[in-house]
Write a protein that holds these residues in place. Sequence first.
Motif, mmCIF file in Angstrom:
data_model
loop_
_atom_site.group_PDB
_atom_site.id
_atom_site.type_symbol
_atom_site.label_atom_id
_atom_site.label_comp_id
_atom_site.label_asym_id
_atom_site.label_seq_id
_atom_site.Cartn_x
_atom_site.Cartn_y
_atom_site.Cartn_z
ATOM 1 N N LEU A 71 -5.050 4.496 1.832
ATOM 2 C CA LEU A 71 -6.286 5.077 1.512
ATOM 3 C C LEU A 71 -5.995 6.302 0.702
ATOM 4 O O LEU A 71 -6.713 6.575 -0.521
ATOM 5 N N HIS A 72 -5.164 7.273 0.969
ATOM 6 C CA HIS A 72 -4.768 8.353 0.228
ATOM 7 C C HIS A 72 -3.923 8.199 -1.171
ATOM 8 O O HIS A 72 -4.337 8.963 -2.154
ATOM 9 N N ALA B 180 -2.753 2.090 11.745
ATOM 10 C CA ALA B 180 -3.766 3.095 11.504
ATOM 11 C C ALA B 180 -3.083 4.149 10.468
ATOM 12 O O ALA B 180 -3.553 4.522 9.615
ATOM 13 N N VAL B 181 -1.834 4.282 10.685
ATOM 14 C CA VAL B 181 -0.894 5.227 9.763
ATOM 15 C C VAL B 181 -0.830 4.385 8.109
ATOM 16 O O VAL B 181 -0.754 5.094 7.397
ATOM 17 N N TYR C 48 -2.904 2.348 7.212
ATOM 18 C CA TYR C 48 -3.909 2.575 6.379
ATOM 19 C C TYR C 48 -4.411 3.797 5.777
ATOM 20 O O TYR C 48 -4.901 4.095 4.756
ATOM 21 N N TYR C 49 -4.094 4.845 6.727
ATOM 22 C CA TYR C 49 -4.255 6.129 6.182
ATOM 23 C C TYR C 49 -3.577 6.390 4.789
ATOM 24 O O TYR C 49 -3.905 7.148 3.635
ATOM 25 N N PHE C 50 -2.423 6.038 4.648
ATOM 26 C CA PHE C 50 -1.365 6.359 3.576
ATOM 27 C C PHE C 50 -1.921 5.503 2.308
ATOM 28 O O PHE C 50 -1.888 5.983 1.206
#
Length: 321
Positions: free
Chosen positions: A246-247, A239-240, A242-244
């Motif tokens: 995406l941003h 999840a971490v 994917y989050y980075f």
Amino acid sequence: MKAGANMKIAKKTVCVFVLLTISKAARTAGLETVSVTVGNSFMLACPPNSNIIMVTWKINHKVGGACTLGYRADQNKIDRTNCSGSITWKPRSDQDPALEIQQVEVTHEGKYICEVVTTDGNFDKQYHLTVLVPPTLTLSCEGEGNAVCEAAAGKPAAQISWVPGSNSSLETKSHDNGTVTVLSRFTADSTNVTNTTCIVSHLAGNQSKSITCHPSNNSSNNLHIYITLCFLSIITLLAVIYYFKLHSDRLCHKTEPHEADPVDFPEDDTMEVEPYTTYVQKENTIYSSVSDVTLGKNLPQRTIASNVNDSTTLERERDTL
């Protein structure tokens, strides 16, 4: 001279030490040690004698001040100094001047001396009272499947043993009131142990308890917990990431420059205006040529204009082609 003086000093020192040792031995020769369990009642007797004139109990507690109880037979009177209500004479003190202590506590521990004055002489009896506190026994299983036996707040410290015998560790903790807590952890030799017994040995009485621990079940539970934690850690890591990611993509799109709009340079205007300018120049050239011819030949202006128009028309048709 110095050697003789040193010998005299050494002899005096030895004599003093011997006298002190003899005096201490004489004081402790009649000392009797008595052990009583906390909460019980007991009695301490004086030297037996039928011709009692006066009896005095002198008590020096280990914790707290001293107290005194006195009895005079001629007056049948009892005197009390700094003694609690739990310390008193045995009934009919004129016949048996024994001391009675009710509901023994740890603070009653100390030295008790009975002094008797009779018509036959003076007699005394000394006691050292020790209060025993039985420990509280608890037996439980730890998460690893090991048995834990605790003998809490015992006086003196209890001793712990296991059946069946195996590897064990021991911990002790002393308390301000003189009691000691002893804790022992039992490690089984195999996972097939079905029953374990803890035996607590103490002067106030022995105790024992049995328990069944299941190391294999506990190990399985721990394995399930570890697997669950690993799975949650992997999900969190993904999840971490994917989050980075995406941003970071959004940041790249925001920083990418927009395509510049087409700009009309002055050259384009010049190119569009240039045919018209060439046409005007040509028309002016034709007009000038016609005018020169007309002036040379003295032709009328209408003819000149007509010729100019015809030339212009021809020029336009040529340009169109």
